[in-house]
Design a protein around this motif. Structure first.
Motif, PDB file in Angstrom:
ATOM      1  N   THR A  39       0.832  -1.203   0.000  1.00  0.00           N
ATOM      2  CA  THR A  39       0.000   0.000   0.000  1.00  0.00           C
ATOM      3  C   THR A  39       0.873   1.261   0.000  1.00  0.00           C
ATOM      4  O   THR A  39       0.915   1.997  -0.977  1.00  0.00           O
ATOM      5  N   LEU A  40       1.612   1.466   1.087  1.00  0.00           N
ATOM      6  CA  LEU A  40       2.469   2.652   1.169  1.00  0.00           C
ATOM      7  C   LEU A  40       3.560   2.634   0.114  1.00  0.00           C
ATOM      8  O   LEU A  40       3.969   3.682  -0.391  1.00  0.00           O
ATOM      9  N   GLY A  41       4.041   1.444  -0.239  1.00  0.00           N
ATOM     10  CA  GLY A  41       5.109   1.343  -1.228  1.00  0.00           C
ATOM     11  C   GLY A  41       4.687   1.704  -2.636  1.00  0.00           C
ATOM     12  O   GLY A  41       5.540   1.887  -3.514  1.00  0.00           O
ATOM     13  N   LEU A  42       3.389   1.811  -2.865  1.00  0.00           N
ATOM     14  CA  LEU A  42       2.877   2.150  -4.203  1.00  0.00           C
ATOM     15  C   LEU A  42       2.220   3.530  -4.221  1.00  0.00           C
ATOM     16  O   LEU A  42       1.494   3.850  -5.175  1.00  0.00           O
ATOM     17  N   THR A  43       2.468   4.324  -3.213  1.00  0.00           N
ATOM     18  CA  THR A  43       1.794   5.620  -3.097  1.00  0.00           C
ATOM     19  C   THR A  43       2.012   6.497  -4.315  1.00  0.00           C
ATOM     20  O   THR A  43       1.069   7.091  -4.851  1.00  0.00           O
ATOM     21  N   ALA A  44       3.256   6.622  -4.772  1.00  0.00           N
ATOM     22  CA  ALA A  44       3.546   7.490  -5.917  1.00  0.00           C
ATOM     23  C   ALA A  44       2.825   7.010  -7.173  1.00  0.00           C
ATOM     24  O   ALA A  44       2.328   7.828  -7.967  1.00  0.00           O
ATOM     25  N   ILE A  45       2.757   5.704  -7.373  1.00  0.00           N
ATOM     26  CA  ILE A  45       2.052   5.161  -8.546  1.00  0.00           C
ATOM     27  C   ILE A  45       0.566   5.499  -8.472  1.00  0.00           C
ATOM     28  O   ILE A  45      -0.039   5.921  -9.469  1.00  0.00           O
ATOM     29  N   LEU A  46      -0.035   5.310  -7.290  1.00  0.00           N
ATOM     30  CA  LEU A  46      -1.457   5.604  -7.139  1.00  0.00           C
ATOM     31  C   LEU A  46      -1.741   7.080  -7.362  1.00  0.00           C
ATOM     32  O   LEU A  46      -2.739   7.447  -7.997  1.00  0.00           O
ATOM     33  N   VAL A  47      -0.862   7.931  -6.854  1.00  0.00           N
ATOM     34  CA  VAL A  47      -1.057   9.379  -7.003  1.00  0.00           C
ATOM     35  C   VAL A  47      -0.965   9.789  -8.458  1.00  0.00           C
ATOM     36  O   VAL A  47      -1.805  10.554  -8.963  1.00  0.00           O
ATOM     37  N   THR A  48       0.063   9.320  -9.165  1.00  0.00           N
ATOM     38  CA  THR A  48       0.241   9.746 -10.556  1.00  0.00           C
ATOM     39  C   THR A  48      -0.902   9.261 -11.431  1.00  0.00           C
ATOM     40  O   THR A  48      -1.361   9.974 -12.328  1.00  0.00           O
ATOM     41  N   PHE A  49      -1.410   8.055 -11.171  1.00  0.00           N
ATOM     42  CA  PHE A  49      -2.574   7.558 -11.921  1.00  0.00           C
ATOM     43  C   PHE A  49      -3.794   8.428 -11.653  1.00  0.00           C
ATOM     44  O   PHE A  49      -4.492   8.855 -12.582  1.00  0.00           O
ATOM     45  N   ILE A  51     -14.743   6.527 -20.343  1.00  0.00           N
ATOM     46  CA  ILE A  51     -13.912   6.007 -19.260  1.00  0.00           C
ATOM     47  C   ILE A  51     -12.599   5.468 -19.792  1.00  0.00           C
ATOM     48  O   ILE A  51     -11.582   5.487 -19.091  1.00  0.00           O
ATOM     49  N   VAL A  52     -12.579   5.002 -21.049  1.00  0.00           N
ATOM     50  CA  VAL A  52     -11.348   4.451 -21.600  1.00  0.00           C
ATOM     51  C   VAL A  52     -10.267   5.518 -21.706  1.00  0.00           C
ATOM     52  O   VAL A  52      -9.085   5.249 -21.456  1.00  0.00           O
ATOM     53  N   ASP A  53     -10.646   6.740 -22.067  1.00  0.00           N
ATOM     54  CA  ASP A  53      -9.666   7.827 -22.141  1.00  0.00           C
ATOM     55  C   ASP A  53      -9.143   8.184 -20.749  1.00  0.00           C
ATOM     56  O   ASP A  53      -7.946   8.447 -20.564  1.00  0.00           O
ATOM     57  N   ARG A  54     -10.014   8.218 -19.782  1.00  0.00           N
ATOM     58  CA  ARG A  54      -9.596   8.545 -18.422  1.00  0.00           C
ATOM     59  C   ARG A  54      -8.620   7.497 -17.879  1.00  0.00           C
ATOM     60  O   ARG A  54      -7.589   7.827 -17.294  1.00  0.00           O
ATOM     61  N   LEU A  55      -8.966   6.227 -18.103  1.00  0.00           N
ATOM     62  CA  LEU A  55      -8.099   5.159 -17.625  1.00  0.00           C
ATOM     63  C   LEU A  55      -6.769   5.140 -18.375  1.00  0.00           C
ATOM     64  O   LEU A  55      -5.709   4.908 -17.780  1.00  0.00           O
ATOM     65  N   MET A  56      -6.827   5.373 -19.680  1.00  0.00           N
ATOM     66  CA  MET A  56      -5.598   5.355 -20.465  1.00  0.00           C
ATOM     67  C   MET A  56      -4.647   6.468 -20.040  1.00  0.00           C
ATOM     68  O   MET A  56      -3.425   6.286 -20.023  1.00  0.00           O
ATOM     69  N   ALA A  57      -5.194   7.630 -19.687  1.00  0.00           N
ATOM     70  CA  ALA A  57      -4.349   8.716 -19.194  1.00  0.00           C
ATOM     71  C   ALA A  57      -3.621   8.289 -17.926  1.00  0.00           C
ATOM     72  O   ALA A  57      -2.420   8.565 -17.755  1.00  0.00           O
ATOM     73  N   GLY A  58      -4.317   7.607 -17.033  1.00  0.00           N
ATOM     74  CA  GLY A  58      -3.677   7.124 -15.811  1.00  0.00           C
ATOM     75  C   GLY A  58      -2.638   6.065 -16.089  1.00  0.00           C
ATOM     76  O   GLY A  58      -1.558   6.052 -15.469  1.00  0.00           O
ATOM     77  N   ILE A  59      -2.917   5.177 -17.027  1.00  0.00           N
ATOM     78  CA  ILE A  59      -1.965   4.113 -17.365  1.00  0.00           C
ATOM     79  C   ILE A  59      -0.687   4.697 -17.956  1.00  0.00           C
ATOM     80  O   ILE A  59       0.434   4.298 -17.609  1.00  0.00           O
ATOM     81  N   ILE A  60      -0.834   5.663 -18.852  1.00  0.00           N
ATOM     82  CA  ILE A  60       0.345   6.296 -19.459  1.00  0.00           C
ATOM     83  C   ILE A  60       1.161   7.018 -18.387  1.00  0.00           C
ATOM     84  O   ILE A  60       2.404   7.008 -18.417  1.00  0.00           O
ATOM     85  N   ALA A  61       0.482   7.628 -17.426  1.00  0.00           N
ATOM     86  CA  ALA A  61       1.197   8.314 -16.348  1.00  0.00           C
ATOM     87  C   ALA A  61       2.027   7.329 -15.533  1.00  0.00           C
ATOM     88  O   ALA A  61       3.168   7.633 -15.144  1.00  0.00           O
ATOM     89  N   ILE A  62       1.484   6.151 -15.274  1.00  0.00           N
ATOM     90  CA  ILE A  62       2.235   5.135 -14.540  1.00  0.00           C
ATOM     91  C   ILE A  62       3.477   4.712 -15.317  1.00  0.00           C
ATOM     92  O   ILE A  62       4.571   4.574 -14.767  1.00  0.00           O
ATOM     93  N   ILE A  63       3.305   4.507 -16.629  1.00  0.00           N
ATOM     94  CA  ILE A  63       4.445   4.118 -17.461  1.00  0.00           C
ATOM     95  C   ILE A  63       5.516   5.203 -17.440  1.00  0.00           C
ATOM     96  O   ILE A  63       6.724   4.909 -17.348  1.00  0.00           O
ATOM     97  N   ALA A  64       5.096   6.462 -17.514  1.00  0.00           N
ATOM     98  CA  ALA A  64       6.060   7.561 -17.476  1.00  0.00           C
ATOM     99  C   ALA A  64       6.782   7.603 -16.137  1.00  0.00           C
ATOM    100  O   ALA A  64       8.006   7.826 -16.077  1.00  0.00           O
ATOM    101  N   LEU A  65       6.058   7.385 -15.042  1.00  0.00           N
ATOM    102  CA  LEU A  65       6.680   7.392 -13.719  1.00  0.00           C
ATOM    103  C   LEU A  65       7.703   6.274 -13.596  1.00  0.00           C
ATOM    104  O   LEU A  65       8.803   6.470 -13.056  1.00  0.00           O
ATOM    105  N   LYS A  66       7.365   5.099 -14.086  1.00  0.00           N
ATOM    106  CA  LYS A  66       8.299   3.983 -14.020  1.00  0.00           C
ATOM    107  C   LYS A  66       9.540   4.251 -14.859  1.00  0.00           C
ATOM    108  O   LYS A  66      10.650   3.827 -14.496  1.00  0.00           O
ATOM    109  N   SER A  67       9.381   4.955 -15.969  1.00  0.00           N
ATOM    110  CA  SER A  67      10.544   5.264 -16.821  1.00  0.00           C
ATOM    111  C   SER A  67      11.534   6.175 -16.120  1.00  0.00           C
ATOM    112  O   SER A  67      12.717   6.203 -16.473  1.00  0.00           O
ATOM    113  N   LEU A  68      11.058   6.940 -15.146  1.00  0.00           N
ATOM    114  CA  LEU A  68      11.935   7.833 -14.386  1.00  0.00           C
ATOM    115  C   LEU A  68      12.485   7.178 -13.128  1.00  0.00           C
ATOM    116  O   LEU A  68      13.247   7.801 -12.392  1.00  0.00           O
ATOM    117  N   ASN A  69      12.086   5.942 -12.869  1.00  0.00           N
ATOM    118  CA  ASN A  69      12.549   5.213 -11.690  1.00  0.00           C
ATOM    119  C   ASN A  69      13.079   3.852 -12.116  1.00  0.00           C
ATOM    120  O   ASN A  69      12.491   2.809 -11.813  1.00  0.00           O
TER     121      ASN A  69
END
Length: 433
Positions: free
Chosen positions: A89-99, A113-131
């Motif tokens: 839970t706490l270890g995924l805080t940044a991922i949850l926030v960015t989504f 809803i597909v556009d809203r979800l896709m925006a969150g998914i892309i944000a997660i991918i971008a966050l992971k690319s920086l970590n």
């Protein structure tokens, strides 16, 4: 609510008006929605961490005082389970926030809803690319992700990435051609976004030796060596409070020599008669013992102020939910549940209350009105008892802690009341997009 606003001082009305305008901003609205969305997850994770550290670990306050090892069963199994729950839970805080931030930014722009979800998914991918582990990428090995940067300390990075992706995806939606097939536009736009964001991540990895979150943490480090002066201690308190308000939760700055000084103080108390320590003024004896009751920001005082303010039911509900972890100095649920993070009104008492406590504590130690804490404190020791236990039962130290808690509560009280008025105004009036 209107009557209460009219009875407020001109300074309070100015702050309330600024908070309302600030909260109506589209970017800030998305951030606040995101923080409140993940609040239950953070609360559960923090409770698990609180129980694990204070009840089940040998360094925990309740483990030592209640002799948990003598009556509890399967301690090892409980530690493993709660550790997994906390990390999940706490270890995924940044991922949850960015989504969530990206999702809520796109939500008003499209009913799909597909556009809203896709925006969150892309944000997660971008966050992971920086970590990502730099050597695993540049050495053409299997890519390794840096999961340690995705917890509570990564909230600010998660917010920034969510804003970047959410605004970009919203721009893409606004500029779509209605005459073309939607699937082709979606695939093309998402593909372009992923290429660009992954390129930014690769550029960072290629030129920097640390992750983006680690870079922000490094910038937040204050060059403290021996915090024996009031100015240095106040600077440390200001830095820590500001970082926490921006969402960089957890330990911020490391101060050289603190462990050695604490050991020397303890040795002096154990080896000699009387209470004469070689280092009476340190980060631990001033800031840790007196200025972090409930966690950084003196949030135990914030909690008391919430209970004293009667007119705002939501604040009180959040306060009751956060009562147990706050008593153990775990402040993340309260900071995110109100939220305190990014709140202009609550920033002022969040900074001023600890600075007042640091000043009073420093003065009392310098004037020898209270002894310096020398005994180590167990994890989860109630903030109001830290000075009392750290000094071996000094009533003067306990009295100073009580006085500082009351003064901090008085500082928080009007701001909490004003924050409640602003909250009601934002809730019942339309948001500016």
């Amino acid at each position: 609510m209107v009557a209460m606003a009219e009875q407020t001082s001109s300074f309070g009305r100015h702050l309330i008006g600024f908070e309302i305008q600030f909260r109506r901003n589209r970017q800030i609205t998305a951030i606040y929605h995101a923080l409140r969305l993940i609040f239950p997850v953070i609360l559960v994770g923090t409770l698990a961490d609180f129980i694990n550290q204070t009840w089940l670990q040998r360094s925990g306050y309740y483990y030592q005082t209640l002799h948990v090892a003598k009556w509890a069963f399967q301690l090892k199994l409980l530690r493993q389970y709660l550790g997994l729950l906390s990390a999940g839970t706490l270890g995924l805080t940044a991922i949850l926030v960015t989504f969530a931030v990206s999702f809520y930014l796109v939500a008003p722009a499209t009913p799909l809803i597909v556009d809203r979800l896709m925006a969150g998914i892309i944000a997660i991918i971008a966050l992971k690319s920086l970590n990502v582990n730099r050597q695993s990428v540049l050495g053409n090995h299997s890519v390794q992700w840096l999961s340690n940067n995705l917890g509570l300390s990564g909230i600010l990075v998660g917010v920034l990435v969510g804003l970047l992706v959410g605004n970009g995806y919203r721009w893409l939606i606004d500029h779509q051609d209605p005459d073309h097939k939607r699937l082709e536009q979606t695939v093309g736009g998402i593909g372009l976004w992923l290429i660009v964001l992954n390129g930014l991540g690769f550029l960072w990895v290629s030129t920097q030796t640390v992750s983006l979150n680690a870079a922000l943490l490094t910038l937040s480090q204050w060059p403290f060596q021996l915090p024996h002066t009031l100015g240095t201690l106040l600077g440390f308190g200001l830095l820590t409070g500001t970082c926490q308000w921006f969402g960089i939760l957890g330990p911020i700055a490391s101060v050289g020599g603190q462990s050695i000084e604490a050991a020397q103080n303890l040795a002096a108390v154990l080896d000699r008669s009387g209470w004469h320590v070689p280092h009476p003024v340190t980060l631990h004896t001033v800031v840790d013992v007196y200025a972090t009751s409930g966690g950084p920001g003196m949030v135990l005082a914030l909690l008391l102020a919430i209970f004293l303010v009667q007119h705002h039911a939501r604040q009180r509900r959040v306060g009751w939910y956060c009562l147990i972890p706050t008593l153990g100095n775990f402040n993340a649920p309260l900071l995110m549940g109100l939220p305190v993070i990014f709140s202009p009104i609550l920033f002022l008492p969040f900074i001023l209350a600890p600075l007042l406590c640091i000043t009073l504590s420093w003065a009392c130690l310098v004037l020898h009105w209270v002894p310096a804490a020398a005994y180590p404190l167990a994890n989860g020791t109630p903030g109001i008892l830290q000075a009392y236990l750290g000094t071996g039962g000094s009533l003067a130290a306990l009295g100073l802690s009580v006085v500082e808690l009351l003064l901090s509560t008085a500082i928080y009280y009007p701001f909490v009341k004003w924050a409640g008025i602003a909250e009601e105004a934002v809730t019942h009036e339309p948001t500016i997009s």
